[in-house]
Design a protein around this motif. Structure first.
Motif, PDB file in Angstrom:
ATOM      1  N   ARG A 196       0.771  -1.255  -0.060  1.00  0.00           N
ATOM      2  CA  ARG A 196       0.057  -0.137  -0.088  1.00  0.00           C
ATOM      3  C   ARG A 196       0.862   1.278   0.161  1.00  0.00           C
ATOM      4  O   ARG A 196       0.794   2.249  -0.861  1.00  0.00           O
ATOM      5  N   THR A 255       1.275   3.798  -2.830  1.00  0.00           N
ATOM      6  CA  THR A 255       0.704   5.111  -2.779  1.00  0.00           C
ATOM      7  C   THR A 255       1.574   6.184  -3.146  1.00  0.00           C
ATOM      8  O   THR A 255       1.446   7.128  -3.757  1.00  0.00           O
ATOM      9  N   GLN A 310      -7.115  11.356  -5.583  1.00  0.00           N
ATOM     10  CA  GLN A 310      -6.186  10.590  -4.697  1.00  0.00           C
ATOM     11  C   GLN A 310      -6.933   9.721  -3.600  1.00  0.00           C
ATOM     12  O   GLN A 310      -6.382   8.793  -3.315  1.00  0.00           O
ATOM     13  N   GLN A 312      -6.938   5.774  -3.220  1.00  0.00           N
ATOM     14  CA  GLN A 312      -6.597   4.666  -1.936  1.00  0.00           C
ATOM     15  C   GLN A 312      -7.728   3.902  -1.817  1.00  0.00           C
ATOM     16  O   GLN A 312      -7.516   2.700  -1.303  1.00  0.00           O
TER      17      GLN A 312
END
Length: 187
Positions: A88, A92, A169, A173
């Protein structure tokens, strides 16, 4: 009047950082189309040969740019609690870098020999992590990287609109979390 080879007209040498800064500037201004060795040399006031001395050819320039832009993507991943958290965080950060420098990402797509250095390390790290949690790491690598690219490149459409950038964004996520939850459930 001719210039000395490899030196700016004021007689000072050109530094690698100056080359990379100017190249990122050209990419941003021209939508990626204006980054040539000649245009970069002209911006810096040097001959193109001086650039080849510092960074090699265009693929070398793109590798150096990607090493700079994507370097933070790999920093500090070892202290995370589990493989999923590491994936993650890695993706990201990569998504953010793609969004900040979309023309670099597109240039690397167009110049396969530029895929090396940090970009290769990111891919290798992701593959190693995925191999620990799925029997199909190659498929998941492609899904996750393509998702990061597509979502990161979409940020270009809302540049200058901070609320929309934040919304995209956040959507990235949420989608990434769902993909990773699906991955965990299928393992």
């Amino acid at each position: 009047m001719t210039r000395p080879r490899g030196r700016p007209t004021n007689g000072k040498g050109v530094a690698r950082d100056d080359i990379l800064n100017a190249a990122l500037g050209l990419m941003g201004e021209s939508g990626g189309q204006g980054l040539t060795m000649r245009a970069l040399a002209a911006r810096l006031g040097v001959t193109p040969m001086s650039l080849y001395h510092h960074i090699g050819d265009l693929a070398g320039l793109l590798r150096a740019l990607s090493d700079r832009v994507y370097a933070e993507t790999l920093a500090g991943l070892d202290g995370l609690p589990d493989h999923q958290a590491e994936i993650r965080t890695l993706l990201t950060r990569y998504h953010r870098a793609v969004g900040h420098h979309p023309q670099l990402t597109l240039a690397i797509f167009a110049t396969p020999e530029a895929f090396a250095g940090v970009t290769r390390q990111i891919t290798d790290r992701l593959m190693a992590l995925l191999a620990k949690i799925t029997t199909d790491p190659l498929l998941w690598r492609d899904i996750l990287i393509d998702h990061a690219h597509g979502s990161g490149l979409a940020l270009v459409s809302v540049r200058g609109e901070p609320l929309q950038v934040q919304a995209l964004q956040k959507q990235y996520q949420q989608a990434l979390d769902r993909l990773l939850n699906t991955l965990s459930a299928s393992a």
